[in-house]
Scaffold this motif. Structure first.
Motif: not given
Length: 396
Positions: A221-226, A290-293
């Motif tokens: 997927t190359a998704l950041d959250w994954v 890295m990605n806020g709350w």
């Protein structure tokens, strides 16, 4: 209706008691177990001494945050799965919220130029040095385990990859199994948990499915959250020895890849010493940087999910496993490797990034003495470190 009201009352009681512990339990996992014993065994008598000792033994056997798993286990014994969730939320959320706020406030600050952040990095030197000494005395008492720890230090420092710790732990467990497989202890007690073996097996299956599936999804997927969820889940799955040992795993997941700077990483680690509750909530800080709350909450769920699945998956089978000397032997080898990994982490990145001048070492020695010999609470050490870092930055 009465049963529902009674169950709700039990859940509310568990949440209130665990929240109070989450707000006041400073000092690391060993101290947390002492707080738990005083509250759950001595004061409230939710379980007897032997059952508590057995539960602690199980959680020491499993990877993940031992104190959090003990709290989850107590909640499960008290009120089933929902009780375990309430116990976890109460004990964990206070420090999660505090560290997410800290991460948000840190935005816009250059950690390399902030004196108080350098002071927090020196606090990390004192805290981890204390952890190294305490764990070494307990977990490597004989020559074979000292040798395993030494080999773990060498392998971890020479071969600095994300999978090194996994290989070291597995190899040490196998060696421990060979050396200590005849190790025996007399133990006749049993524990009962309101969890079926079918549900437990389902939790264990889910644990391994996520462990192997998440890296594949990450590549596809190359998704950041994954990628974020995978890194934290894997770190939470492979840590033996408590929160301090997760440091090198998390550092190698996020610093070399450029997700955050080494200064920001160590600043958060120092700040994590100032808050009560489990050290694994350090993940909330990293995720928030890295990605806020939202990243903070996602990281918290990911790093604690393995602990949940493992404790729920093993509770019904612990009575059999804990009597197996071969299992105990493997664990003895793993614990020796944990000490070696922690010593390697003490050198890099902690020492190499924090002790830059003779005055840094002198200040670290002062903080170590205040923590170990004067027995001051960790939050005082952290505040002292931050103030001292500001003073050192203005003078030198």
């Amino acid at each position: 209706m009465n049963k529902n009201r009674t169950n709700f009352k039990s859940l509310l009681e568990i949440l209130m008691v665990s929240t109070r512990l989450g707000l006041t339990s400073f000092g690391g996992p060993v101290a947390h177990l002492g707080y738990f014993h005083d509250e759950y065994v001595r004061r409230r008598k939710w379980m007897d001494e032997k059952s508590y000792a057995d539960l602690v033994a199980l959680c020491q056997f499993l990877p993940g945050p031992a104190s959090s798993q003990v709290g989850i286990g107590i909640g499960v014994m008290r009120a089933g799965l929902a009780g375990g969730i309430m116990a976890f939320l109460g004990f964990t959320l206070p420090s999660v919220i505090a560290l997410i706020i800290f991460a948000i406030l840190l935005q816009g600050i250059n950690p390399a130029e902030a004196g108080w952040i350098h002071g927090l990095k020196i606090v990390a030197v004192a805290v981890v040095a204390h952890a190294v000494l305490g764990m070494a005395q307990k977990l490597v008492p004989d020559l074979p385990r000292k040798t395993l720890a030494l080999l773990a230090i060498i392998a971890t420092l020479v071969w600095q990859t994300a999978i090194t710790q996994v290989i070291v732990i597995l190899a040490s467990g196998f060696i421990g199994f060979l050396i200590y497989k005849k190790h025996k202890e007399n133990d006749e007690a049993r524990m009962d948990f309101p969890i079926s073996k079918g549900f437990a097996i389902g939790c264990l299956v889910l644990f391994f499915v996520l462990l192997f599936l998440l890296p594949i999804l990450r590549e596809l997927t190359a998704l950041d959250w994954v990628a974020l969820f995978d890194s934290f889940y894997r770190s939470g799955s492979l840590v033996f020895g408590g929160g301090h040992v997760v440091l090198p795993l998390l550092e190698r997941e996020f610093v070399p890849t450029g997700w955050l700077s080494e200064e920001a990483f160590l600043a958060g680690y120092g700040a994590a010493q100032a808050v009560p509750g489990p050290l694994f909530t350090f993940a909330a800080y990293l995720g928030a940087v890295m990605n806020g709350w939202q990243g903070g909450l996602l990281a918290t769920v990911a790093i604690f999910l393995p602990a949940f699945l493992l404790i729920l998956g093993t509770l019904p089978f612990w009575n059999t496993l804990r009597r197996n000397p071969k299992i105990k032997g493997a664990l003895m080898g793993v614990n020796a490797a944990v000490v070696g990994i922690l010593i390697a982490a003490f050198y890099h990145p902690i020492w190499t990034s924090s002790i830059l001048e003779p005055m840094d070492f002198a200040f670290a020695a002062v903080l170590f003495s205040l923590l170990v010999y004067w027995k001051l609470p960790p939050w005082i050490i952290v505040v002292t470190g931050a103030i001292g870092g500001i003073i050192l930055g203005s003078i030198f």
